[in-house]
Design a protein around this motif. Structure first.
Motif, PDB file in Angstrom:
ATOM      1  N   ASP A  99       0.858  -1.186   0.000  1.00  0.00           N
ATOM      2  CA  ASP A  99       0.000   0.000   0.000  1.00  0.00           C
ATOM      3  C   ASP A  99       0.897   1.240   0.000  1.00  0.00           C
ATOM      4  O   ASP A  99       1.115   1.882   1.026  1.00  0.00           O
ATOM      5  N   VAL A 100       1.447   1.571  -1.180  1.00  0.00           N
ATOM      6  CA  VAL A 100       2.402   2.667  -1.285  1.00  0.00           C
ATOM      7  C   VAL A 100       2.064   3.554  -2.483  1.00  0.00           C
ATOM      8  O   VAL A 100       1.375   3.140  -3.410  1.00  0.00           O
ATOM      9  N   PHE A 101       2.576   4.784  -2.436  1.00  0.00           N
ATOM     10  CA  PHE A 101       2.444   5.728  -3.546  1.00  0.00           C
ATOM     11  C   PHE A 101       3.769   5.908  -4.280  1.00  0.00           C
ATOM     12  O   PHE A 101       3.787   6.323  -5.423  1.00  0.00           O
ATOM     13  N   THR A 102       4.897   5.642  -3.578  1.00  0.00           N
ATOM     14  CA  THR A 102       6.203   5.995  -4.112  1.00  0.00           C
ATOM     15  C   THR A 102       7.207   4.847  -3.970  1.00  0.00           C
ATOM     16  O   THR A 102       7.007   3.919  -3.175  1.00  0.00           O
ATOM     17  N   ILE A 103       8.313   4.972  -4.698  1.00  0.00           N
ATOM     18  CA  ILE A 103       9.407   4.010  -4.598  1.00  0.00           C
ATOM     19  C   ILE A 103      10.028   4.062  -3.210  1.00  0.00           C
ATOM     20  O   ILE A 103      10.322   3.022  -2.611  1.00  0.00           O
ATOM     21  N   SER A 104      10.247   5.263  -2.700  1.00  0.00           N
ATOM     22  CA  SER A 104      10.894   5.382  -1.400  1.00  0.00           C
ATOM     23  C   SER A 104      10.021   4.828  -0.277  1.00  0.00           C
ATOM     24  O   SER A 104      10.533   4.310   0.724  1.00  0.00           O
ATOM     25  N   GLN A 105       8.695   4.909  -0.412  1.00  0.00           N
ATOM     26  CA  GLN A 105       7.805   4.262   0.560  1.00  0.00           C
ATOM     27  C   GLN A 105       8.029   2.760   0.581  1.00  0.00           C
ATOM     28  O   GLN A 105       8.099   2.140   1.645  1.00  0.00           O
ATOM     29  N   LEU A 106       8.148   2.169  -0.607  1.00  0.00           N
ATOM     30  CA  LEU A 106       8.383   0.729  -0.704  1.00  0.00           C
ATOM     31  C   LEU A 106       9.725   0.368  -0.085  1.00  0.00           C
ATOM     32  O   LEU A 106       9.828  -0.599   0.685  1.00  0.00           O
ATOM     33  N   LEU A 107      10.766   1.142  -0.406  1.00  0.00           N
ATOM     34  CA  LEU A 107      12.076   0.889   0.186  1.00  0.00           C
ATOM     35  C   LEU A 107      12.031   1.080   1.701  1.00  0.00           C
ATOM     36  O   LEU A 107      12.711   0.363   2.444  1.00  0.00           O
ATOM     37  N   GLY A 108      11.229   2.038   2.161  1.00  0.00           N
ATOM     38  CA  GLY A 108      11.089   2.256   3.591  1.00  0.00           C
ATOM     39  C   GLY A 108      10.440   1.063   4.287  1.00  0.00           C
ATOM     40  O   GLY A 108      10.854   0.666   5.375  1.00  0.00           O
ATOM     41  N   LYS A 109       9.398   0.500   3.660  1.00  0.00           N
ATOM     42  CA  LYS A 109       8.736  -0.674   4.243  1.00  0.00           C
ATOM     43  C   LYS A 109       9.672  -1.880   4.264  1.00  0.00           C
ATOM     44  O   LYS A 109       9.589  -2.733   5.144  1.00  0.00           O
ATOM     45  N   ARG A 110      10.540  -1.923   3.262  1.00  0.00           N
ATOM     46  CA  ARG A 110      11.460  -3.062   3.158  1.00  0.00           C
ATOM     47  C   ARG A 110      12.705  -2.879   4.021  1.00  0.00           C
ATOM     48  O   ARG A 110      13.198  -3.831   4.624  1.00  0.00           O
ATOM     49  N   PHE A 111      13.222  -1.623   4.084  1.00  0.00           N
ATOM     50  CA  PHE A 111      14.524  -1.412   4.708  1.00  0.00           C
ATOM     51  C   PHE A 111      14.545  -0.383   5.835  1.00  0.00           C
ATOM     52  O   PHE A 111      15.596  -0.143   6.424  1.00  0.00           O
ATOM     53  N   GLY A 112      13.433   0.318   6.102  1.00  0.00           N
ATOM     54  CA  GLY A 112      13.414   1.268   7.190  1.00  0.00           C
ATOM     55  C   GLY A 112      13.422   2.716   6.738  1.00  0.00           C
ATOM     56  O   GLY A 112      13.609   3.024   5.557  1.00  0.00           O
ATOM     57  N   GLU A 113      13.231   3.634   7.712  1.00  0.00           N
ATOM     58  CA  GLU A 113      13.046   5.059   7.414  1.00  0.00           C
ATOM     59  C   GLU A 113      14.268   5.712   6.788  1.00  0.00           C
ATOM     60  O   GLU A 113      14.150   6.587   5.934  1.00  0.00           O
ATOM     61  N   GLY A 114      15.462   5.313   7.220  1.00  0.00           N
ATOM     62  CA  GLY A 114      16.672   5.935   6.685  1.00  0.00           C
ATOM     63  C   GLY A 114      16.796   5.732   5.184  1.00  0.00           C
ATOM     64  O   GLY A 114      17.097   6.675   4.440  1.00  0.00           O
ATOM     65  N   THR A 115      16.551   4.514   4.739  1.00  0.00           N
ATOM     66  CA  THR A 115      16.614   4.206   3.308  1.00  0.00           C
ATOM     67  C   THR A 115      15.502   4.930   2.564  1.00  0.00           C
ATOM     68  O   THR A 115      15.702   5.413   1.443  1.00  0.00           O
ATOM     69  N   SER A 116      14.332   5.024   3.174  1.00  0.00           N
ATOM     70  CA  SER A 116      13.218   5.743   2.555  1.00  0.00           C
ATOM     71  C   SER A 116      13.575   7.202   2.336  1.00  0.00           C
ATOM     72  O   SER A 116      13.318   7.772   1.266  1.00  0.00           O
ATOM     73  N   LEU A 117      14.182   7.826   3.337  1.00  0.00           N
ATOM     74  CA  LEU A 117      14.526   9.249   3.241  1.00  0.00           C
ATOM     75  C   LEU A 117      15.552   9.503   2.148  1.00  0.00           C
ATOM     76  O   LEU A 117      15.362  10.387   1.299  1.00  0.00           O
ATOM     77  N   ILE A 118      16.644   8.742   2.151  1.00  0.00           N
ATOM     78  CA  ILE A 118      17.701   9.007   1.171  1.00  0.00           C
ATOM     79  C   ILE A 118      17.231   8.692  -0.247  1.00  0.00           C
ATOM     80  O   ILE A 118      17.556   9.405  -1.202  1.00  0.00           O
ATOM     81  N   SER A 119      16.413   7.645  -0.407  1.00  0.00           N
ATOM     82  CA  SER A 119      15.908   7.318  -1.747  1.00  0.00           C
ATOM     83  C   SER A 119      14.905   8.373  -2.219  1.00  0.00           C
ATOM     84  O   SER A 119      14.844   8.697  -3.406  1.00  0.00           O
ATOM     85  N   ALA A 120      14.129   8.946  -1.277  1.00  0.00           N
ATOM     86  CA  ALA A 120      13.195  10.017  -1.636  1.00  0.00           C
ATOM     87  C   ALA A 120      13.948  11.242  -2.137  1.00  0.00           C
ATOM     88  O   ALA A 120      13.560  11.868  -3.133  1.00  0.00           O
ATOM     89  N   ILE A 121      15.049  11.578  -1.475  1.00  0.00           N
ATOM     90  CA  ILE A 121      15.843  12.739  -1.886  1.00  0.00           C
ATOM     91  C   ILE A 121      16.460  12.510  -3.259  1.00  0.00           C
ATOM     92  O   ILE A 121      16.367  13.370  -4.156  1.00  0.00           O
ATOM     93  N   VAL A 122      17.081  11.336  -3.458  1.00  0.00           N
ATOM     94  CA  VAL A 122      17.730  11.025  -4.745  1.00  0.00           C
ATOM     95  C   VAL A 122      16.699  11.005  -5.876  1.00  0.00           C
ATOM     96  O   VAL A 122      16.913  11.578  -6.951  1.00  0.00           O
ATOM     97  N   THR A 123      15.560  10.354  -5.636  1.00  0.00           N
ATOM     98  CA  THR A 123      14.546  10.230  -6.680  1.00  0.00           C
ATOM     99  C   THR A 123      13.881  11.566  -6.973  1.00  0.00           C
ATOM    100  O   THR A 123      13.537  11.867  -8.120  1.00  0.00           O
ATOM    101  N   ALA A 124      13.700  12.400  -5.945  1.00  0.00           N
ATOM    102  CA  ALA A 124      13.122  13.731  -6.156  1.00  0.00           C
ATOM    103  C   ALA A 124      14.045  14.587  -7.013  1.00  0.00           C
ATOM    104  O   ALA A 124      13.580  15.348  -7.873  1.00  0.00           O
TER     105      ALA A 124
END
Length: 472
Positions: A99-124
């Motif tokens: 149940d996600v809207f973004t790639i970083s949400q998926l990475l966050g569910k899989r690997f945690g908030e830190g990975t979600s944050l850095i992937s959100a910044i890179v992808t943005a």
């Protein structure tokens, strides 16, 4: 351009603005605003996916490559088509259960908030650079066709996209994409392609008139084909603007079938424009810049009215790509950064209003960058290199290898991004080496850190077992 063609183009811009206003009434909830309610059927979904894949760089770039290299120019957009088809065939069934809207949400569910944050910044950053490429393209087209100076042309083109994206979010983007897909299809397949072939006396005459190497599928060179594979095949699989469009489908079956169909459409689109570029070489062999092949040929061979429609199709490709990328970047910042770290209890209306403010800020920023860079290929290469090199490996290995740890994914994204930026400085933004080094770095960190963590856990478990048995 004569008055009729200019009127067609301005009328088209007006229609997009009206549709953007209509989208306001449909965006009632967060899901409506971000994913158009996830209600799209097959035909509308194919149109939206094709529209977001094929931008102005793809349209004019394929024609340019056809002019310079012949039929092998089709590899550029074909790799995009193969990427979206691979997403439908191999990735959709892995991501549709989340149940996600973004790639970083998926990475966050899989690997945690830190990975979600850095992937959100890179992808943005990647999606924002895509917007920059399209605004540069819009400015170039309006400048050439209407005679306005480049900077005001960028402001007008970017401003229209920003206007309808802010108003209705994904609903406005979806409605405009369906119109833009229809205009692109008619403009390229039913007007530009047949008129171009007719202008040189038919396909047989064309093939006999161009240099022999223009008929080779590998004339562009294996190195460049491999570069397109690294940039666009991998990039499309992990592209946030593509993912967000995929999630607008009403079910997984539509996601898969429309992604494959959009990929096939892209291949035919690439072939048609490569042939148009070859026609431009025959009709206009002395162009000072091959990048003007599409617009120069259109101005040369198309009758009044038809010219305006074809040029509207180019603007369609630019605008659909720009709006999707702009909204994807705003969604990442709103949903994965602001909502997670600053305003955790936002209601639907707050999400929508915040997203609109972020979209406005990013839109203004992208226009500023466009005026500053003014080179569409540099911006495009940088965008896809960062995405393919830094995000592809953690995402795909994370989906298919369950042992990958959060620390491994986080460190891989950080390390790959640093390596890519350093190698950009060393080798230049047109080199394939930054992507290759980024991917290799990602694999090394993912595998190495995961194995180290696994062995560490095994050692801890064995020590605990040994202590327990000793006490016993």
């Amino acid at each position: 351009m004569n008055i009729l063609d200019t009127a067609v183009l301005i009328l088209y811009f007006g229609v997009l603005i009206v549709v953007g206003v209509i989208g306001i009434n449909k965006a009632k909830s967060e899901k409506d605003f971000l994913l158009a309610g996830s209600r799209l059927g097959y035909f509308s979904h194919v149109g939206c996916l094709a529209a977001v894949i094929i931008g102005g760089a793809a349209t004019m770039g394929s024609t340019t490559l056809g002019y310079d290299f012949g039929i092998s120019g089709f590899w550029f957009v074909t790799m995009m088509g193969l990427g979206i088809a691979a997403l439908g065939l191999f990735i959709v069934n892995k991501i549709s259960g989340y149940d996600v809207f973004t790639i970083s949400q998926l990475l966050g569910k899989r690997f945690g908030e830190g990975t979600s944050l850095i992937s959100a910044i890179v992808t943005a950053i990647y999606t924002l650079m895509i917007v920059v490429t399209q605004v540069i393209g819009m400015g170039s087209v309006i400048h050439v066709l209407l005679g306005w100076s480049v900077i005001p042309s960028m402001l007008i083109g970017g401003g229209i996209v920003l206007f309808y994206t802010i108003l209705g979010g994904m609903w406005s983007i979806t409605l405009t994409d369906i119109i833009q897909f229809a205009v692109m299809t008619i403009g390229v397949f039913f007007i530009m392609f047949p008129y171009s072939v007719s202008s040189v006396g038919g396909l047989t005459t064309l093939f006999n008139s161009v240099p022999e190497n223009h008929l080779s599928l590998t004339n562009i060179g294996w190195e460049r084909i491999f570069q397109y594979f690294l940039l666009y095949f991998f990039g499309l699989i992990v592209s946030q603007d593509i993912w967000q469009r995929v999630f607008t489908a009403k079910n997984q079956k539509v996601m898969k079938s429309s992604a494959v169909s959009a990929g096939i459409y892209s291949v035919f689109y690439a072939l048609a424009l490569s042939i148009v570029g070859m026609c431009a070489l025959v009709v206009l062999p002395d162009l000072s810049e091959s990048q003007s092949a599409f617009t120069s040929l259109a101005l040369e061979i198309l009758p009044p009215g038809m010219l305006g429609l074809v040029l509207a199709s180019v603007c369609s490709a630019l605008m659909s790509n720009a709006s999707g990328a702009l909204f994807a970047s705003a969604t990442l910042i709103t949903n994965d950064i602001i909502k997670v770290y600053f305003k955790k209890d936002m209601k639907d209306k707050e999400v929508i209003s915040t997203s609109r403010i972020v979209t406005l800020g990013l839109g203004v920023l992208s226009i500023i960058f466009s005026v500053w860079i003014q080179n569409i290929l540099v911006a495009l290469d940088m965008a896809y290199a960062i995405l393919s090199g830094a995000i592809f490996v953690p995402l795909v290995l994370g989906l298919f290898w369950k042992r990958v740890t959060s620390t491994a994914a986080f460190s891989a994204i950080i390390a790959s991004s640093i390596v890519i930026l350093i190698t950009f400085i060393i080798y230049g933004v047109t080199s394939t080496l930054p992507i290759i080094y980024g991917i290799i770095t990602g694999v090394i960190f993912i595998v190495g850190v995961t194995l180290v963590n696994t062995n560490k856990h095994k050692k801890i478990d064995s020590d605990v077992e040994f202590s327990s048995s000793k006490r016993a």
